[in-house]
Each structure stands twice: as structure tokens, then as C-alpha cells.
Write a protein that holds these residues in place. Sequence first.
Motif, PDB file in Angstrom:
ATOM      1  N   THR A  51       0.856  -1.179   0.000  1.00  0.00           N
ATOM      2  CA  THR A  51       0.000   0.000   0.000  1.00  0.00           C
ATOM      3  C   THR A  51       0.891   1.228   0.000  1.00  0.00           C
ATOM      4  OG1 THR A  51      -1.728  -1.173   1.227  1.00  0.00           O
ATOM      5  CG2 THR A  51      -1.842   1.228   1.183  1.00  0.00           C
ATOM      6  N   GLN A  55      -1.183   6.233   5.005  1.00  0.00           N
ATOM      7  CA  GLN A  55      -2.236   5.459   5.654  1.00  0.00           C
ATOM      8  C   GLN A  55      -2.732   6.148   6.926  1.00  0.00           C
ATOM      9  OE1 GLN A  55       0.710   2.734   5.134  1.00  0.00           O
ATOM     10  NE2 GLN A  55       0.077   3.213   3.058  1.00  0.00           N
ATOM     11  N   ALA A  67      -3.563   6.817  -0.465  1.00  0.00           N
ATOM     12  CA  ALA A  67      -3.208   5.399  -0.365  1.00  0.00           C
ATOM     13  C   ALA A  67      -3.697   4.655  -1.603  1.00  0.00           C
ATOM     14  CB  ALA A  67      -3.830   4.793   0.899  1.00  0.00           C
ATOM     15  N   THR A  69      -2.783   0.762  -4.018  1.00  0.00           N
ATOM     16  CA  THR A  69      -2.034  -0.481  -4.127  1.00  0.00           C
ATOM     17  C   THR A  69      -1.065  -0.395  -5.301  1.00  0.00           C
ATOM     18  OG1 THR A  69      -3.859  -1.771  -3.220  1.00  0.00           O
ATOM     19  CG2 THR A  69      -2.197  -2.973  -4.456  1.00  0.00           C
ATOM     20  N   GLU A 319       4.287  -3.572   6.474  1.00  0.00           N
ATOM     21  CA  GLU A 319       3.072  -2.928   5.969  1.00  0.00           C
ATOM     22  C   GLU A 319       2.596  -1.859   6.956  1.00  0.00           C
ATOM     23  OE1 GLU A 319       1.202  -2.687   3.481  1.00  0.00           O
ATOM     24  OE2 GLU A 319       1.635  -4.332   2.120  1.00  0.00           O
TER      25      GLU A 319
END
Length: 454
Positions: A51, A55, A67, A69, A319
Motif C-alpha cells: 500500500t 495510511q 493510499a 495499491t 506494511e
Amino acid sequence: MRKAAILILLISMAYSCGSSDKGELVGVRTKNKWHSETPYGMVLVPGGTFTMGKQDEDDIGALNTPARTATVRPYYMDETEITNSEYKEFVFWVRDSIVRTKLAILADELSYGSEPGEGVLPDYRFKDTVDDGSIYIRYMMENYGSLGDINSPTMGRFLNWEEDLIWNTADFPSMEYAEVMDTMFIALDESFDGRRMLDVTKLKYKFSWLDRESAARRGTTRKEQIKHEIVSVYPDTTVWVKDFAYSYNDPMHQDYFWHQAYADYPVVGVTWNQARAFSSWRTKKKNDFLRSRKNVSRIPHFRLPSEAEWEYAARGGLEYGKYPWGTPYTTNDRGCFLANFKPARGDYAVDGALYTMEGKSYDENGYGLYNMAGNVSEWTQTAYNEASYYLGSTMNPNVEDRNNHRKVIRGGSWKDMAYFLEVSSRDYEYADTARSYVGFRTVQDYLGISLTGK
């Protein structure tokens, strides 16, 4: 006659029966099995999906890092920022190649008509002026007058790197040698204290590259997409003065790039174009060595990382981490700072560093990369656009616009507050700008997809 026919038949049968592929389609096999070798000073970043972007809350409301992918392929990355010592090797190579070229050309001019190995400056003549028996060299010189670059003053011929250059003026071997070296020094009316110093403005690196993306998309000829660039390679050491008003930083101006005390510190004062020139030279250096070996494949080129590659590497496999070390704090459980930046209302030294620190300082992240936060901000190959996260592909995203001179820098620096150390924070500088707080590191593509055995 009959015996000869029988012999030919037997030979053909033997050849057929001895074929290892038994007539099946097996593909072209090379003599050496390919294996990927990690370049010296680099680590393998395995690639994957993550990601990208903020965030957490965007504290300054930039709204340029939503954000999303993204997926990147595997690559190698320098474990530290390029250091003064490493960049100095590039500067020295450019300097020496210019001097050797001047010596070789003068040796040709003054020794015209003499036998090879005779005349003035014989030790610095082009290597191909000596008959080494190479049919290819003879053919190229007789038919093209060049070994590959008809526009070059060397005509593509090989410089002699075996003979050492003499820099001590007291040891110059001849008047002709002194004449060449004199062209590399600053003018007498610019000298002081009786010193003749090198004129660093003459240290320029010429390189060429093929704009493959433009050639593929526009369908133009190969020749039209070959780009030639000439870049001054010496870093701008005056940034230590120009970047600050009413501040005494003259010792950094004088010593940071040259003194051995700073050899392992990150190089600064380097523009985006200079970082690209360094990457081109590093590729040439490695491939020149590989060409001297038999049955060794050429390596992919070194380059600046894309913005997505940089962020993925900075996260170190974690992450949703705010910083490369994962936690939302800039200190560890003992209260020690985890990076070199501007904490505590501008108390620059409280984190253990006033300016920059050595390349291998503080702890590395999960991929073995040092100073992905703080120390110096780092150039990427990506052009800065507020909307690039919306425009870029989700696979190997990179918005590269050569008409956009704003280039993304990442990681924050010794003079930045903690916000710019976050792995998702973006900033930019102009490509022709050099700063005391901006450096770079390079990457190299990993060939293949599987990382088995790595």
C-alpha cells in the motif's frame, strides 16, 4: 569412389546419432549457466505488492499521497547513499580520461611519421596506434577512420590506462607533458598562494542513452531517439554556504567533499543530472570489466530508483509503517533517536549528528538499507506531479516526464522535521538544483522473476 561414398555415409550417420538433442526442439543453450550476482554494496529488494501513500492522517494536508495499491518487480539497491569516496572515483575517472585523451592526441600530433613507440610522449599514445594484430581494428580504421565514434576527438580509439599520470609539478617528464597539464589548471590570475589548482569546470562526462519508451510509443527511428548529454561532474561544494544565510559553514564548504574524514559520508551538492551521469558511468565501469572476460553476460544498467521502488524499499517489508523501522515514533524504547533529522525545536545535535552522518549509521531496515529516513534526501527518477498517484499504473508505477524539471526527492534529511522522514512523504527539487541536504542511491534491475536460492 565407392569407398569414399561409404565413408561419407558413415560420418553423416555418426553425426546424426551423436546429436545430443535427438532431433528435438530444445532451444539455444549458452555455455555458462546464468545466475544473478548481487552487486557489491547492494542488497536485493524482493519486490511485491504494498500500500503506497499515506495510511495515517496527512499532517500538512498536501493531499498528494493518497493510499493506493502498487506492485514493483525485484531489484538491487545500494545499502547506503552514494558516499563522497564513491562519487570521487567517478570524478577521478573523468579527470584522468580527459588528461589521457589530451596526452594521446598531442602524442599523435608531435609523433606524426615516427615509428610506433617513438617520438614525443610515447607512453601515453593511443593503444591502437601500436600494431597488435587485431584485424577488426585495422578494418575499422581503414574503412571508417574510427573504432565507433566518428564525432569523438579520439575516434573511439583506446586510451592507455597502464601508464600512471604524474600530478606533482616537480616531476613532470617533459615540456609537452607540462603543456597538457597546464590546460587543466585554473588561470594564473585566479590562483593565490602560488598554487595551481585543478579547474573543476573542465571535468565533464559525455554519455549517450536510448529513449526506449519514446521509440516504442512513437515508432520513430532508433537514431532519432539516441540522446547525447554532457554533464559537469564536480559537486557544487558552495551549497554549504548558499543554502544558509548568516551562518558559518565554511569548513564544510572547504573540506566535506575532499577530506578523508568525510569519505564515508553521503555526497551532496549533486544535481539530478549528475546522479544520472554517475549511474551511466557505473554501468560502463562494470560492463567494461565484463567485456574483458570471456563468456560473461552484460549486466543491466544502474539507474535512479522510481518513486514507488524507493518507498517500497524504505518500508523494509513492513506494511503500514510510518517510518522505515515500523513504529510511529522517532526514538526507541531507550529514548535514542533512530535517524538523523531536525528534532526538538531545531536542536540539530540531539540525535547525535549536526550535519550528515556516515552512510552506515543508525540501524538498517528490514531489507538491510541504511538511512532510508533522514541524513540526506534522495533523488528518484520520477517527475513530481501532484496527481501522479492518480495517473500512474499500479504495476511498476512511474510518471516520468522529461519536460517536467521537478524531480521527486524522498526520505527527508538532516535539516528536515520528522514529517519528511515518513516513508510516504513526498517532496521535490528542480533537476538542475544542488543542495547540501540532497544525495542519491542507485538501483539495478533483477533479471528473472523467481528469487529461489537467493
